[in-house]
Scaffold this motif. Structure first.
Motif, PDB file in Angstrom:
ATOM      1  N   LEU A  88       0.832  -1.204   0.000  1.00 59.80           N
ATOM      2  CA  LEU A  88       0.000   0.000   0.000  1.00 59.80           C
ATOM      3  C   LEU A  88       0.866   1.253   0.000  1.00 59.80           C
ATOM      4  O   LEU A  88       0.586   2.213  -0.730  1.00 59.80           O
ATOM      5  N   MET A  89       1.920   1.234   0.793  1.00 57.29           N
ATOM      6  CA  MET A  89       2.800   2.392   0.866  1.00 57.29           C
ATOM      7  C   MET A  89       3.561   2.593  -0.446  1.00 57.29           C
ATOM      8  O   MET A  89       3.811   3.727  -0.858  1.00 57.29           O
ATOM      9  N   SER A  90       3.908   1.496  -1.117  1.00 56.12           N
ATOM     10  CA  SER A  90       4.620   1.621  -2.394  1.00 56.12           C
ATOM     11  C   SER A  90       3.734   2.229  -3.470  1.00 56.12           C
ATOM     12  O   SER A  90       4.224   2.777  -4.455  1.00 56.12           O
ATOM     13  N   GLU A  91       2.424   2.163  -3.273  1.00 62.17           N
ATOM     14  CA  GLU A  91       1.468   2.781  -4.196  1.00 62.17           C
ATOM     15  C   GLU A  91       1.133   4.210  -3.768  1.00 62.17           C
ATOM     16  O   GLU A  91       0.243   4.838  -4.333  1.00 62.17           O
ATOM     17  N   ASN A  92       1.843   4.694  -2.754  1.00 60.86           N
ATOM     18  CA  ASN A  92       1.666   6.055  -2.233  1.00 60.86           C
ATOM     19  C   ASN A  92       0.298   6.314  -1.608  1.00 60.86           C
ATOM     20  O   ASN A  92      -0.194   7.442  -1.629  1.00 60.86           O
ATOM     21  N   PHE A  93      -0.312   5.256  -1.063  1.00 62.12           N
ATOM     22  CA  PHE A  93      -1.532   5.463  -0.301  1.00 62.12           C
ATOM     23  C   PHE A  93      -1.189   6.159   1.004  1.00 62.12           C
ATOM     24  O   PHE A  93      -0.154   5.887   1.609  1.00 62.12           O
ATOM     25  N   ARG A  94      -2.047   7.070   1.425  1.00 61.65           N
ATOM     26  CA  ARG A  94      -1.843   7.804   2.674  1.00 61.65           C
ATOM     27  C   ARG A  94      -2.390   6.970   3.818  1.00 61.65           C
ATOM     28  O   ARG A  94      -3.598   6.757   3.910  1.00 61.65           O
ATOM     29  N   ILE A  95      -1.499   6.502   4.662  1.00 65.17           N
ATOM     30  CA  ILE A  95      -1.870   5.624   5.762  1.00 65.17           C
ATOM     31  C   ILE A  95      -1.481   6.291   7.077  1.00 65.17           C
ATOM     32  O   ILE A  95      -0.358   6.763   7.232  1.00 65.17           O
ATOM     33  N   ILE A  96      -2.428   6.308   8.003  1.00 64.21           N
ATOM     34  CA  ILE A  96      -2.178   6.816   9.344  1.00 64.21           C
ATOM     35  C   ILE A  96      -2.377   5.653  10.304  1.00 64.21           C
ATOM     36  O   ILE A  96      -3.458   5.067  10.350  1.00 64.21           O
ATOM     37  N   GLU A  97      -1.312   5.330  11.033  1.00 62.60           N
ATOM     38  CA  GLU A  97      -1.387   4.239  12.001  1.00 62.60           C
ATOM     39  C   GLU A  97      -1.597   4.796  13.402  1.00 62.60           C
ATOM     40  O   GLU A  97      -0.905   5.729  13.810  1.00 62.60           O
ATOM     41  N   PHE A  98      -2.542   4.212  14.104  1.00 66.66           N
ATOM     42  CA  PHE A  98      -2.813   4.571  15.495  1.00 66.66           C
ATOM     43  C   PHE A  98      -2.480   3.393  16.389  1.00 66.66           C
ATOM     44  O   PHE A  98      -2.507   2.239  15.955  1.00 66.66           O
ATOM     45  N   ASP A  99      -2.221   3.681  17.657  1.00 64.36           N
ATOM     46  CA  ASP A  99      -1.992   2.609  18.620  1.00 64.36           C
ATOM     47  C   ASP A  99      -3.309   2.138  19.227  1.00 64.36           C
ATOM     48  O   ASP A  99      -3.320   1.459  20.248  1.00 64.36           O
ATOM     49  N   PHE A 100      -4.417   2.498  18.593  1.00 66.38           N
ATOM     50  CA  PHE A 100      -5.742   2.074  19.036  1.00 66.38           C
ATOM     51  C   PHE A 100      -6.566   1.652  17.823  1.00 66.38           C
ATOM     52  O   PHE A 100      -6.239   1.988  16.687  1.00 66.38           O
ATOM     53  N   ARG A 101      -7.624   0.899  18.082  1.00 67.25           N
ATOM     54  CA  ARG A 101      -8.551   0.492  17.026  1.00 67.25           C
ATOM     55  C   ARG A 101      -9.311   1.746  16.577  1.00 67.25           C
ATOM     56  O   ARG A 101      -9.855   2.459  17.414  1.00 67.25           O
ATOM     57  N   PRO A 102      -9.375   2.030  15.275  1.00 68.35           N
ATOM     58  CA  PRO A 102      -9.986   3.272  14.810  1.00 68.35           C
ATOM     59  C   PRO A 102     -11.522   3.220  14.787  1.00 68.35           C
ATOM     60  O   PRO A 102     -12.162   3.269  13.737  1.00 68.35           O
ATOM     61  N   THR A 103     -12.097   3.131  15.986  1.00 70.26           N
ATOM     62  CA  THR A 103     -13.549   3.182  16.143  1.00 70.26           C
ATOM     63  C   THR A 103     -13.977   4.628  16.332  1.00 70.26           C
ATOM     64  O   THR A 103     -13.150   5.498  16.657  1.00 70.26           O
ATOM     65  N   ALA A 104     -15.254   4.889  16.193  1.00 73.60           N
ATOM     66  CA  ALA A 104     -15.775   6.235  16.441  1.00 73.60           C
ATOM     67  C   ALA A 104     -15.485   6.656  17.881  1.00 73.60           C
ATOM     68  O   ALA A 104     -15.126   7.816  18.142  1.00 73.60           O
ATOM     69  N   GLU A 105     -15.595   5.727  18.822  1.00 75.29           N
ATOM     70  CA  GLU A 105     -15.328   6.033  20.225  1.00 75.29           C
ATOM     71  C   GLU A 105     -13.885   6.480  20.428  1.00 75.29           C
ATOM     72  O   GLU A 105     -13.624   7.498  21.079  1.00 75.29           O
ATOM     73  N   ASN A 106     -12.954   5.724  19.867  1.00 78.26           N
ATOM     74  CA  ASN A 106     -11.544   6.071  20.031  1.00 78.26           C
ATOM     75  C   ASN A 106     -11.172   7.350  19.278  1.00 78.26           C
ATOM     76  O   ASN A 106     -10.332   8.120  19.747  1.00 78.26           O
ATOM     77  N   LEU A 107     -11.784   7.587  18.133  1.00 75.98           N
ATOM     78  CA  LEU A 107     -11.518   8.835  17.408  1.00 75.98           C
ATOM     79  C   LEU A 107     -12.067  10.039  18.176  1.00 75.98           C
ATOM     80  O   LEU A 107     -11.452  11.106  18.180  1.00 75.98           O
ATOM     81  N   ALA A 108     -13.199   9.866  18.861  1.00 76.23           N
ATOM     82  CA  ALA A 108     -13.742  10.955  19.682  1.00 76.23           C
ATOM     83  C   ALA A 108     -12.749  11.325  20.789  1.00 76.23           C
ATOM     84  O   ALA A 108     -12.500  12.503  21.048  1.00 76.23           O
TER      85      ALA A 108
END
Length: 139
Positions: A88-108
């Motif tokens: 994915l990175m070699s295709e230049n996709f923009r990826i953001i890694e978090f140390d948490f599961r990207p749920t609505a609760e955690n994003l809030a």
């Protein structure tokens, strides 16, 4: 107590690693973010007299955070095989890694924490992943 609210939105894709259901697959949302800040007192002097903060500053800071997340693939660290992530990175996709599961609760909570770090007294953040489904975090 005085409060101000503003909102922004962003589009991104995610999936829920280890989840048994449709959301284990990559899918996207138009995330709607509402933030409410508060203070007991208003500024007494200067340009911001009679305000908690300038709405322009609040809107700019929330927009900057949402712009950072916009059109990215937001994932939990370790949720993809190294070869998949590398491809994915070699295709230049923009990826953001978090140390948490990207749920609505955690994003809030993430947005609450980031805006608090900017000096705002955040009462709550709400993150809608659909028009009818919202998670909140706050005091």
């Amino acid at each position: 107590m005085y409060t101000l609210k503003t909102e922004q939105s962003f589009d991104s894709a995610h999936f829920l690693y280890g989840y048994e259901g449709k959301c284990r697959n990559i899918h996207g949302h138009r995330w709607r973010v509402i933030i409410e800040i508060y203070d007991e007192n208003l500024c007494q002097e200067g340009q911001k007299r009679g305000m908690i903060v300038d709405f322009g500053d609040l809107k700019r800071d929330l927009k900057g955070l949402c712009d950072y997340l916009d059109h990215a693939f937001i994932i939990e660290s370790g949720s993809l095989k190294k070869a998949t992530l590398d491809a994915l990175m070699s295709e230049n996709f923009r990826i953001i890694e978090f140390d948490f599961r990207p749920t609505a609760e955690n994003l809030a909570k993430y947005i609450y924490d980031k805006m608090t770090e900017k000096g705002y007294k955040v009462k709550s953040t709400q993150v809608y992943e659909t028009p009818n489904n919202c998670a909140s975090y706050g005091v």
